[in-house]
Design an enzyme around this catalytic site. Structure first.
Site, PDB file in Angstrom:
ATOM      1  N   CYS A 133      54.735 -65.607  -9.483  1.00 49.03           N
ATOM      2  CA  CYS A 133      54.921 -67.060  -9.507  1.00 49.03           C
ATOM      3  C   CYS A 133      53.584 -67.762  -9.672  1.00 49.03           C
ATOM      4  O   CYS A 133      52.790 -67.840  -8.717  1.00 49.03           O
ATOM      5  CB  CYS A 133      55.633 -67.509  -8.233  1.00 49.03           C
ATOM      6  SG  CYS A 133      55.899 -69.294  -8.172  1.00 49.03           S
ATOM      7  N   CYS A 136      53.277 -71.041  -7.613  1.00 47.20           N
ATOM      8  CA  CYS A 136      53.081 -70.809  -6.170  1.00 47.20           C
ATOM      9  C   CYS A 136      51.655 -70.338  -5.894  1.00 47.20           C
ATOM     10  O   CYS A 136      51.036 -70.768  -4.927  1.00 47.20           O
ATOM     11  CB  CYS A 136      54.023 -69.733  -5.636  1.00 47.20           C
ATOM     12  SG  CYS A 136      55.686 -69.806  -6.278  1.00 47.20           S
ATOM     13  N   ASP A 137      51.146 -69.418  -6.713  1.00 51.70           N
ATOM     14  CA  ASP A 137      49.918 -68.706  -6.346  1.00 51.70           C
ATOM     15  C   ASP A 137      48.721 -68.980  -7.243  1.00 51.70           C
ATOM     16  O   ASP A 137      47.608 -68.541  -6.932  1.00 51.70           O
ATOM     17  CB  ASP A 137      50.199 -67.188  -6.343  1.00 51.70           C
ATOM     18  CG  ASP A 137      51.251 -66.820  -5.308  1.00 51.70           C
ATOM     19  OD1 ASP A 137      51.274 -67.473  -4.244  1.00 51.70           O
ATOM     20  OD2 ASP A 137      52.056 -65.909  -5.563  1.00 51.70           O
TER      21      ASP A 137
END
Ligand code: NAP
Length: 309
Positions: A133, A136-137
């Site tokens: 992701c 997300c990261d």
């Protein structure tokens, strides 16, 4: 007894919930173990949802969908459905807490999960430098170099996204042609800090107790290996459907599925079992687009209303 149990709260499940409740079904529960919105909420840029001319994130695109569906009476239960069985005309839904509920009809809209690529170190460093992701990261690698594996739409779109955060993105692909849409390939090629590392196999992700330190790839042409010194590796090599709730005690599936486990449906989203429907990425021949999943959800709901009668 539920009129309809919807399993999954992505675009297919939410649209089915909206159409089913607005279309007159009274007891409709959508089981979604996380926040409704689905896998698309992990996408960084959506530019092909009709009517949404501005580029938005998946999170922004899905923001208003749950409230709209719930306005007409859709209930959300934050629970994982572990199993669905059928006896006579009635389905039994078992949830992660061991409880059961009965339903007259069921819609499976569980979508899919990121596939593992299968290289050495992938399991060991998953979540410790390996991610699926970018939204997300990606931020953890601000101004750092990262590698990204894959050659489809997801890989190239997320490579473009990461190129805006990271100092450099190595786009690692096993062939020298991409599956992604031509416009996405064009976007990727226009990013000066994306280096294409093509026609290679991923040999190993290496690291230490601090996490990932590098990725080793091997050229398919020369057999030479190359080490990319990166603290982050993103993997976008496709997705596997989530059909676990359909698995029965004897190992069979409640309805017909194909070799990939995708649920076989007709044009009404009907499965081989009366009253059981499937919509979105979990079904055969899914185009894997938000608009198509939403369309499936609406189609399923219209036909479920007719089935309930
Ligand atoms: P995908 O299209 O199946 O692409 C997967 C990529 O990973 C392929 O390039 C494949 O290589 C590579 N790959 C597969 N297994 C691998 C392995 N073990 N090791 C290394 N590489 C591996 O998957 P996706 O990008 O997740 O897309 C899934 C579907 O969603 C597609 O239909 C796509 O069009 C759609 N999608 C659409 C959009 C959009 O319209 N905006 C965005 C995202 C996804 P090969 O090419 O050699 O097979």
């Amino acid at each position: 007894m539920l009129d309809l149990a919807i399993i999954g709260g992505g675009p297919a499940g939410l649209t089915a919930g909206l159409y089913a409740t607005r279309g007159g079904l009274n007891n409709v529960t959508m089981f979604e173990m996380g926040m409704p919105g689905g896998q698309i909420t992990g996408s960084s840029e959506i530019e092909n949802y009709p009517g949404q001319a501005e580029v938005v994130t998946g999170m922004e695109l899905m923001e208003n969908w749950p409230a709209q569906a719930m306005k007409f009476g859709l209930k959300h239960e934050m629970n994982q459905v572990t199993n669905v069985t059928k006896e006579g005309d009635i389905f039994t839904i078992t949830t992660g807490d061991g409880k059961t509920q009965e339903a007259k009809s069921v819609l499976l809209a569980t979508g899919s999960v990121p596939r593992r690529a299968g290289f050495k170190g992938e399991d060991e460093f998953f979540g410790k430098g390996i991610s699926t992701c970018a939204t997300c990261d990606g931020f953890f690698y601000k101004n750092k170099e990262v590698a990204l594996i894959g050659g489809g739409d997801s890989a190239l779109e997320e490579a473009v996204y990461l190129s805006k955060i990271c100092s450099k993105v190595y786009l690692v692909h096993r062939r020298d042609t991409y599956r992604a849409a031509p416009s996405t390939i064009e976007h990727m090629k226009a990013c000066e800090n994306i280096e294409e590392v093509t026609n290679v196999t991923v040999e190993e992700v290496i690291g230490d107790n601090t996490g990932v330190t590098g990725l080793i790839v091997k050229s398919k042409e020369s057999d030479e290996t190359r080490q990319l010194d990166v603290p982050g590796v993103f993997v976008f090599v496709g997705r596997d459907v989530l059909n676990d709730p359909l698995k029965q005690e004897d190992g069979s599936f409640l309805c017909d599925v194909n070799e990939q486990g995708e649920v076989i449906v007709d044009l009404k989203m009907k499965t081989s079992v009366p009253g059981l429907y499937a919509a979105g990425d979990v079904r055969i021949d899914a185009a894997k687009q938000v608009v198509c999943a939403a369309g499936d959800g609406a189609t399923a709901a219209v036909n479920i209303i007719e089935y309930i009668g």
